[in-house]
Scaffold this motif. Structure first.
Motif, PDB file in Angstrom:
ATOM      1  N   LEU A   1       0.834  -1.207   0.000  1.00  0.00           N
ATOM      2  CA  LEU A   1       0.000   0.000   0.000  1.00  0.00           C
ATOM      3  C   LEU A   1       0.868   1.255   0.000  1.00  0.00           C
ATOM      4  O   LEU A   1       0.520   2.260  -0.619  1.00  0.00           O
ATOM      5  N   ASN A   2       2.015   1.189   0.683  1.00  0.00           N
ATOM      6  CA  ASN A   2       2.897   2.356   0.733  1.00  0.00           C
ATOM      7  C   ASN A   2       3.314   2.792  -0.651  1.00  0.00           C
ATOM      8  O   ASN A   2       3.393   3.972  -0.961  1.00  0.00           O
ATOM      9  N   CYS A   3       3.618   1.783  -1.471  1.00  0.00           N
ATOM     10  CA  CYS A   3       4.006   2.067  -2.847  1.00  0.00           C
ATOM     11  C   CYS A   3       2.927   2.844  -3.555  1.00  0.00           C
ATOM     12  O   CYS A   3       3.178   3.853  -4.196  1.00  0.00           O
ATOM     13  N   PHE A   4       1.697   2.347  -3.434  1.00  0.00           N
ATOM     14  CA  PHE A   4       0.604   3.023  -4.112  1.00  0.00           C
ATOM     15  C   PHE A   4       0.404   4.420  -3.543  1.00  0.00           C
ATOM     16  O   PHE A   4       0.216   5.385  -4.281  1.00  0.00           O
TER      17      PHE A   4
ATOM     18  N   LEU B   1       2.521   6.448  -2.126  1.00  0.00           N
ATOM     19  CA  LEU B   1       3.558   7.378  -2.565  1.00  0.00           C
ATOM     20  C   LEU B   1       3.396   7.714  -4.040  1.00  0.00           C
ATOM     21  O   LEU B   1       3.575   8.854  -4.460  1.00  0.00           O
ATOM     22  N   LEU B   2       3.040   6.704  -4.827  1.00  0.00           N
ATOM     23  CA  LEU B   2       2.837   6.933  -6.257  1.00  0.00           C
ATOM     24  C   LEU B   2       1.677   7.893  -6.465  1.00  0.00           C
ATOM     25  O   LEU B   2       1.781   8.861  -7.233  1.00  0.00           O
ATOM     26  N   PHE B   3       0.575   7.655  -5.744  1.00  0.00           N
ATOM     27  CA  PHE B   3      -0.583   8.521  -5.917  1.00  0.00           C
ATOM     28  C   PHE B   3      -0.257   9.947  -5.474  1.00  0.00           C
ATOM     29  O   PHE B   3      -0.698  10.919  -6.092  1.00  0.00           O
ATOM     30  N   SER B   4       0.533  10.054  -4.422  1.00  0.00           N
ATOM     31  CA  SER B   4       0.949  11.377  -3.977  1.00  0.00           C
ATOM     32  C   SER B   4       1.703  12.112  -5.085  1.00  0.00           C
ATOM     33  O   SER B   4       1.519  13.316  -5.302  1.00  0.00           O
TER      34      SER B   4
ATOM     35  N   PHE C   1     -10.202  -2.888  -4.845  1.00  0.00           N
ATOM     36  CA  PHE C   1      -9.805  -2.340  -3.549  1.00  0.00           C
ATOM     37  C   PHE C   1      -9.818  -3.360  -2.420  1.00  0.00           C
ATOM     38  O   PHE C   1      -9.565  -3.027  -1.265  1.00  0.00           O
TER      39      PHE C   1
ATOM     40  N   ILE D   1      -8.921   4.325  -0.287  1.00  0.00           N
ATOM     41  CA  ILE D   1      -7.482   4.171  -0.020  1.00  0.00           C
ATOM     42  C   ILE D   1      -6.666   5.354  -0.529  1.00  0.00           C
ATOM     43  O   ILE D   1      -5.619   5.638   0.014  1.00  0.00           O
TER      44      ILE D   1
ATOM     45  N   LYS E   1      -6.279   7.888   2.300  1.00  0.00           N
ATOM     46  CA  LYS E   1      -5.785   7.411   3.575  1.00  0.00           C
ATOM     47  C   LYS E   1      -4.617   8.246   4.111  1.00  0.00           C
ATOM     48  O   LYS E   1      -4.543   8.542   5.287  1.00  0.00           O
TER      49      LYS E   1
END
Lengths: 177, 187
Positions: free
Chosen positions: B25-28, B30-33, B97, B122, B125
């Motif tokens: 989830l962290n990957c996603f 950070l990517l979304f950020s 999700f 998500i 989050k």
């Protein structure tokens, strides 16, 4: 240790990541003039992610300092497993032991992806290089990272090269020893 | 499309993955950020930023239609309004999700409008919205995904994201959609 198990369960569907990354790349290809600019921007984005991701990695794995670059390569491997769910191989060490390659047989970022012929200059996975550079910079390792082979361009595997440049000195804030 | 003259197997020759792959989830997050920051750098105003995120979401959604219908439903699509909404709320949400959406409601005032609610999408989050941009809801990206799926399966709609009981996606169908559905009921 209960914390780490709680965090480990947090996963998302890899296709969501694949497609989100894919649309971002596609948008950049539209916005920027050359593939070279897109490569740079992707590396930049990876760098931004890397400098934040390393904290999570350190706190999750409780790992200490690396003794040598071999140690570092092992840690990078476990990070790939932890975050992308893939297991690369470390190969092709240079004679001086300051360069190595990560071989990825599969890569969630490139599932469902096909590069059109006119974008052969595009380094689709350049974000990963950026992540490696950013994360290592935060632990005082200055490295260069680039893509050597690319499955999207017909190669058997994706190969990412990492080259150690130098150790960064801790910059202490003024007034602290 | 350059189908000829290609000596290696194209992506269409490969078997479709089962879609069980998982990424941290962290990957996603950070990517979304980075996605949000990229859109923000390109935008002058808040609505422009929302539009960009919405548009990116739509492009993701379009690609999910065939993928999920082929994989989860043997290629069979939905013809009724309520079925497609339930499909989005349950099957689709679950695959994408990992859980169903929390609630689906029909508007009291407008028969063309439905609300899909989720306490904590998500994408939101790890996002703290700055005070001067309190109306920004980055789940507008997911609204874009829903809009593309509904529109692409023959139920043209506009979908937006709002801060209400967590996040509420407002789904406004074109009038013809509800009209057609009523006609099918009558038969």
């Amino acid at each position: 240790m209960s914390r780490s198990t709680r965090f480990d369960t947090k996963k998302v569907n890899s296709e969501l990541v694949t497609l989100t990354y894919g649309t971002l790349v596609a948008q950049m290809v539209k916005d920027l003039d050359t593939a070279e600019d897109v490569n740079k921007q992707l590396e930049r984005i990876g760098y931004n992610m890397g400098i934040r991701l390393i904290e999570d990695f350190l706190s999750r794995t409780g790992t200490g300092r690396c003794l040598d670059l071999k140690d570092t390569a092992d840690k990078i491997l476990s990070a790939f497993r932890l975050y992308l769910g893939v297991q690369p191989n470390v190969v092709n060490w240079s004679g001086a032991g300051d360069e190595f390659s990560l071989i990825l047989e599969s890569n969630p970022l490139t599932e469902l992806v096909e590069l059109p012929d006119e974008l052969k200059q595009l380094k689709y996975c350049n974000m990963i290089c950026g992540v490696i550079r950013g994360a290592l910079e935060m632990v005082q390792l200055d490295v260069q990272s680039w893509i050597v082979q690319d499955q999207l361009k017909g190669d058997q595997n994706t190969e990412i090269r990492v080259k150690f440049i130098r150790r960064l000195e801790d910059a202490m804030p003024a007034g602290e020893d | 499309m350059s189908l000829g003259g290609r000596n290696r197997g194209s992506i269409l020759d490969k078997p479709l993955s089962r879609g069980k792959g998982e990424v941290s989830l962290n990957c996603f997050a950070l990517l979304f950020s980075e996605v949000v920051q990229y859109c923000q750098n390109k935008s002058q105003t808040l609505p422009e930023l929302q539009n960009r995120l919405h548009e990116l979401g739509r492009r993701v959604g379009v690609k999910l239609i065939d993928l999920y219908f082929v994989r989860e439903r043997n290629g069979k699509r939905e013809t009724k309004l309520l079925s497609i909404l339930l499909y989005v709320k349950t099957t689709f949400w679950k695959v994408l999700f990992g859980k169903e959406a929390d609630k689906l409601e029909h508007s009291n005032d407008d028969e063309n409008t439905y609300y899909l609610m989720e306490k904590e999408p998500i994408v939101n989050k790890f996002i703290s919205v700055p005070r001067d941009k309190s109306s920004l809801n980055c789940a507008v990206f997911i609204a874009g995904i829903i809009e593309a799926v509904l529109t692409g399966t023959g139920f043209p709609a506009k979908v937006s994201a709002h801060w209400h009981k967590g996040t509420t996606y407002m789904i406004k169908f074109e009038e013809s959609v509800v009209g057609r559905d009523n006609q099918m009921e009558d038969r």
